[in-house]
Design a protein around this motif. Structure first.
Motif, PDB file in Angstrom:
ATOM      1  N   CYS A 244       0.858  -1.194   0.000  1.00 35.76           N
ATOM      2  CA  CYS A 244       0.000   0.000   0.000  1.00 35.76           C
ATOM      3  C   CYS A 244       0.888   1.236   0.000  1.00 35.76           C
ATOM      4  O   CYS A 244       1.657   1.440   0.940  1.00 35.76           O
ATOM      5  N   GLN A 245       0.788   2.049  -1.030  1.00 36.90           N
ATOM      6  CA  GLN A 245       1.663   3.213  -1.203  1.00 36.90           C
ATOM      7  C   GLN A 245       0.883   4.503  -0.977  1.00 36.90           C
ATOM      8  O   GLN A 245      -0.274   4.621  -1.369  1.00 36.90           O
ATOM      9  N   TYR A 246       1.544   5.486  -0.369  1.00 34.93           N
ATOM     10  CA  TYR A 246       0.930   6.795  -0.153  1.00 34.93           C
ATOM     11  C   TYR A 246       2.019   7.851  -0.039  1.00 34.93           C
ATOM     12  O   TYR A 246       3.215   7.540  -0.012  1.00 34.93           O
ATOM     13  N   CYS A 247       1.609   9.115   0.035  1.00 38.06           N
ATOM     14  CA  CYS A 247       2.540  10.230   0.174  1.00 38.06           C
ATOM     15  C   CYS A 247       2.478  10.799   1.587  1.00 38.06           C
ATOM     16  O   CYS A 247       1.413  10.835   2.208  1.00 38.06           O
ATOM     17  N   VAL A 248       3.591  11.297   2.053  1.00 36.89           N
ATOM     18  CA  VAL A 248       3.732  11.700   3.445  1.00 36.89           C
ATOM     19  C   VAL A 248       2.811  12.841   3.839  1.00 36.89           C
ATOM     20  O   VAL A 248       2.448  12.986   5.013  1.00 36.89           O
ATOM     21  N   ASP A 249       2.388  13.665   2.875  1.00 36.47           N
ATOM     22  CA  ASP A 249       1.657  14.879   3.232  1.00 36.47           C
ATOM     23  C   ASP A 249       0.151  14.693   3.366  1.00 36.47           C
ATOM     24  O   ASP A 249      -0.573  15.657   3.610  1.00 36.47           O
ATOM     25  N   ASN A 250      -0.350  13.465   3.235  1.00 37.66           N
ATOM     26  CA  ASN A 250      -1.785  13.232   3.379  1.00 37.66           C
ATOM     27  C   ASN A 250      -2.113  12.992   4.849  1.00 37.66           C
ATOM     28  O   ASN A 250      -1.887  11.914   5.386  1.00 37.66           O
ATOM     29  N   SER A 251      -2.677  13.999   5.495  1.00 36.69           N
ATOM     30  CA  SER A 251      -2.914  13.911   6.936  1.00 36.69           C
ATOM     31  C   SER A 251      -4.011  12.919   7.302  1.00 36.69           C
ATOM     32  O   SER A 251      -4.100  12.493   8.456  1.00 36.69           O
ATOM     33  N   LEU A 252      -4.853  12.523   6.349  1.00 38.31           N
ATOM     34  CA  LEU A 252      -5.949  11.585   6.634  1.00 38.31           C
ATOM     35  C   LEU A 252      -5.668  10.165   6.161  1.00 38.31           C
ATOM     36  O   LEU A 252      -6.571   9.328   6.172  1.00 38.31           O
ATOM     37  N   ILE A 253      -4.445   9.871   5.774  1.00 35.21           N
ATOM     38  CA  ILE A 253      -4.155   8.569   5.175  1.00 35.21           C
ATOM     39  C   ILE A 253      -4.593   7.414   6.078  1.00 35.21           C
ATOM     40  O   ILE A 253      -4.318   7.404   7.282  1.00 35.21           O
ATOM     41  N   VAL A 254      -5.310   6.459   5.480  1.00 35.41           N
ATOM     42  CA  VAL A 254      -5.703   5.228   6.172  1.00 35.41           C
ATOM     43  C   VAL A 254      -4.602   4.205   5.900  1.00 35.41           C
ATOM     44  O   VAL A 254      -4.490   3.681   4.796  1.00 35.41           O
ATOM     45  N   MET A 255      -3.791   3.952   6.885  1.00 36.31           N
ATOM     46  CA  MET A 255      -2.602   3.125   6.686  1.00 36.31           C
ATOM     47  C   MET A 255      -2.982   1.664   6.430  1.00 36.31           C
ATOM     48  O   MET A 255      -3.741   1.056   7.186  1.00 36.31           O
ATOM     49  N   ALA A 256      -2.423   1.105   5.321  1.00 36.45           N
ATOM     50  CA  ALA A 256      -2.649  -0.304   4.974  1.00 36.45           C
ATOM     51  C   ALA A 256      -4.120  -0.667   5.059  1.00 36.45           C
ATOM     52  O   ALA A 256      -4.496  -1.684   5.649  1.00 36.45           O
ATOM     53  N   ASP A 257      -4.958   0.143   4.469  1.00 37.59           N
ATOM     54  CA  ASP A 257      -6.410  -0.009   4.562  1.00 37.59           C
ATOM     55  C   ASP A 257      -6.843  -1.440   4.217  1.00 37.59           C
ATOM     56  O   ASP A 257      -6.745  -1.868   3.070  1.00 37.59           O
ATOM     57  N   PRO A 258      -7.350  -2.208   5.200  1.00 38.34           N
ATOM     58  CA  PRO A 258      -7.762  -3.591   4.918  1.00 38.34           C
ATOM     59  C   PRO A 258      -8.860  -3.680   3.864  1.00 38.34           C
ATOM     60  O   PRO A 258      -8.911  -4.655   3.103  1.00 38.34           O
ATOM     61  N   VAL A 259      -9.729  -2.680   3.801  1.00 37.81           N
ATOM     62  CA  VAL A 259     -10.799  -2.683   2.796  1.00 37.81           C
ATOM     63  C   VAL A 259     -10.201  -2.613   1.393  1.00 37.81           C
ATOM     64  O   VAL A 259     -10.606  -3.343   0.480  1.00 37.81           O
ATOM     65  N   PHE A 260      -9.223  -1.739   1.215  1.00 31.33           N
ATOM     66  CA  PHE A 260      -8.546  -1.572  -0.078  1.00 31.33           C
ATOM     67  C   PHE A 260      -7.783  -2.845  -0.450  1.00 31.33           C
ATOM     68  O   PHE A 260      -7.854  -3.316  -1.590  1.00 31.33           O
ATOM     69  N   VAL A 261      -7.065  -3.391   0.522  1.00 36.80           N
ATOM     70  CA  VAL A 261      -6.316  -4.629   0.277  1.00 36.80           C
ATOM     71  C   VAL A 261      -7.266  -5.739  -0.151  1.00 36.80           C
ATOM     72  O   VAL A 261      -7.035  -6.446  -1.143  1.00 36.80           O
ATOM     73  N   GLY A 262      -8.352  -5.907   0.599  1.00 39.00           N
ATOM     74  CA  GLY A 262      -9.307  -6.960   0.287  1.00 39.00           C
ATOM     75  C   GLY A 262      -9.982  -6.767  -1.052  1.00 39.00           C
ATOM     76  O   GLY A 262     -10.216  -7.733  -1.797  1.00 39.00           O
ATOM     77  N   CYS A 263     -10.313  -5.521  -1.390  1.00 31.79           N
ATOM     78  CA  CYS A 263     -10.925  -5.216  -2.681  1.00 31.79           C
ATOM     79  C   CYS A 263     -10.012  -5.654  -3.821  1.00 31.79           C
ATOM     80  O   CYS A 263     -10.447  -6.343  -4.753  1.00 31.79           O
TER      81      CYS A 263
END
Length: 475
Positions: A244-263
């Motif tokens: 799961c990749q993201y950028c450091v400046d997203n203050s609302l990031i859902v880390m390793a979102d299980p919903v996204f992984v499962g989808c």
């Protein structure tokens, strides 16, 4: 240093039509000269030329045949599916098959600091940095996974791509904060590469008489950096399958979102892309599209205004409504394939900048006008090589609040990030049975990530209570 070595370099650069970098060599003292030679020896002149030629060709471009990307699922209205995806994602995390990749090569220059952007404090009641918020979210998710799956040692490895400008400070910051409750061994730091800056006609730029101007090679340099640093080998050793990749400046990031992984896992995707609905037609973000027959992201500047404003009469939403917010999922197999087979097919993009450089007197000056190019690769240019790419449309107010601008701005700034976090956390408190007294954006509510990952676990702390003294910090 041998004179012959210097003359060999001079001849090599002259053949490449870059001999001007030696204009001030006679002024250098021995230490400066050694540093200069080391700098020049690290330059792959053929790569500089091919990158420049690539960028020029891409800028000239050709006809873009675009259409809306068809495989984007709105998260709203998929409650049963969402539960299945979450369960599968939790299971994949418990099995050690999920890692996190953070892009953290930037400094907070526009925020008024030269520190890594991840160290920035948006002035929540806790005064936690972006790094700390993210690290504690991982720790809380690990706790959830361990409790649900009964696996006491479930760990999510965190791969952090820094740059030459940010790595030392980032590592020191993590060490001074005991890795935010994570194990040292689950955090893997690596650097993205940089490239020399060039003038519009392809000439190398001297930042000082003894140093070339350089800049990171863009977030698309991630693929090669993952491979060369050993990060991909580490993923394989651990048995990681999804990143799961993201950028450091997203203050609302859902880390390793299980919903996204499962989808993504349930649909056999090797690339997953989170998108949000555009805020307005001309919003300066790229759009997930079909581009010349393949998945891709088209920059807002490449879409004609009349196309950007087009509305789908069936949905009453914009036709090109899927904003790419740089939250992606990749299989490790895909990352390996891009790094080893397709990196050199990714285009370079031109960022026109005012680059500090030497004048005729050998003095470093910041020009009043644009004088050079930074050559960058973009992460989404790999999407065309995906076997299956799926999009998941998420709620902006729950997952995307970037920190781009300083305190004097009104958009994508510390105040807007703070307000977005607070509004989300107020929603969590109300769902858990708490009451927030009439309040505005200035009345901040913060829920510590050590308590709740995504609104769970709050009942015992807030149910039946009314919060009216602000700021509120639930921890």
């Amino acid at each position: 240093m041998a004179t012959s070595e210097l003359e060999t370099l001079r001849a090599t650069f002259a053949v490449a039509q870059q001999g001007h970098v030696f204009d001030f060599v006679d002024r250098l003292d021995p230490l400066q000269l050694n540093s200069f030679v080391t700098d020049l020896k690290s330059v792959d002149l053929s790569r500089v030329k091919s990158s420049y030629d690539n960028a020029v060709a891409y800028a000239r471009g050709g006809h873009l045949n675009i259409s809306p990307y068809p495989d984007v699922t709105p998260l709203e209205g998929t409650e049963e599916e969402r539960k299945c995806w979450e369960s599968l994602g939790i299971k994949k995390i418990a099995e050690g098959k999920v890692g996190i990749l953070l892009l953290a090569g930037g400094q907070g220059t526009r925020l008024g600091t030269t520190e890594p952007k991840g160290m920035y404090d948006v002035e929540l009641p806790s005064h936690k940095s972006l790094y700390q918020l993210q690290g504690e979210r991982i720790a809380r998710l690990q706790q959830i996974v361990r409790e649900r799956e009964g696996i006491a040692d479930a760990v999510i490895p965190w791969y952090i791509m820094t740059s030459d400008m940010t790595e030392a400070e980032t590592i020191k910051f993590f060490e001074s904060h005991s890795f935010f409750g994570l194990e040292r061994g689950q955090v893997f730091f690596f650097q993205q590469a940089d490239l020399p800056c060039v003038t519009p006609d392809g000439k190398l730029i001297l930042e000082t008489p003894s140093k070339l101007a350089r800049a990171p090679n863009g977030n698309g340099g991630m693929y090669e950096a993952l491979d060369k640093s050993g990060a991909l080998a580490d993923m394989q050793r651990r048995g990681v399958e999804f990143v799961c990749q993201y950028c450091v400046d997203n203050s609302l990031i859902v880390m390793a979102d299980p919903v996204f992984v499962g989808c993504c896992a349930s649909r056999g995707a090797d690339v997953g892309v989170k998108v949000v609905a555009k805020a307005y037609p001309a919003e300066p973000v790229g759009s997930l599209c079909v581009c010349n027959g393949r998945p891709g992201v088209v920059e807002y500047s490449e879409i004609p205004p009349e196309v950007a404003q087009a509305v789908d009469p069936k949905t009453n939403t914009l036709v090109y409504n899927a904003s790419h917010i740089c939250i992606n999922l990749f299989t490790v197999e895909f990352l390996l394939r891009i790094a080893r087979e397709f990196t050199h097919q990714l285009p370079f993009h031109v960022a026109k900048k005012k680059i500090p450089s030497v004048n005729d007197k050998g003095e470093t000056v910041t020009p009043a006008d644009i004088n050079g190019w930074k050559l960058e690769m973009f992460i989404f240019d790999s999407f065309e090589f995906a076997n299956k790419l799926v999009g998941l449309e998420v709620r902006r107010q729950e997952e995307f609040a970037p920190l781009k601008n300083g305190p004097s701005s009104k958009l994508d700034c510390p105040a807007s990030c703070r307000a977005s976090l607070s509004e989300l956390h107020k929603t969590w408190v109300r769902r858990a049975g708490g009451t927030i007294a009439d309040s505005g954006e200035a009345d901040i509510v913060e829920v510590s990530p050590t308590v709740s990952y995504r609104g769970e676990n709050l009942g015992p702390l807030v149910a039946g209570k009314t919060f009216y003294k602000f700021p509120v910090h639930i921890q």
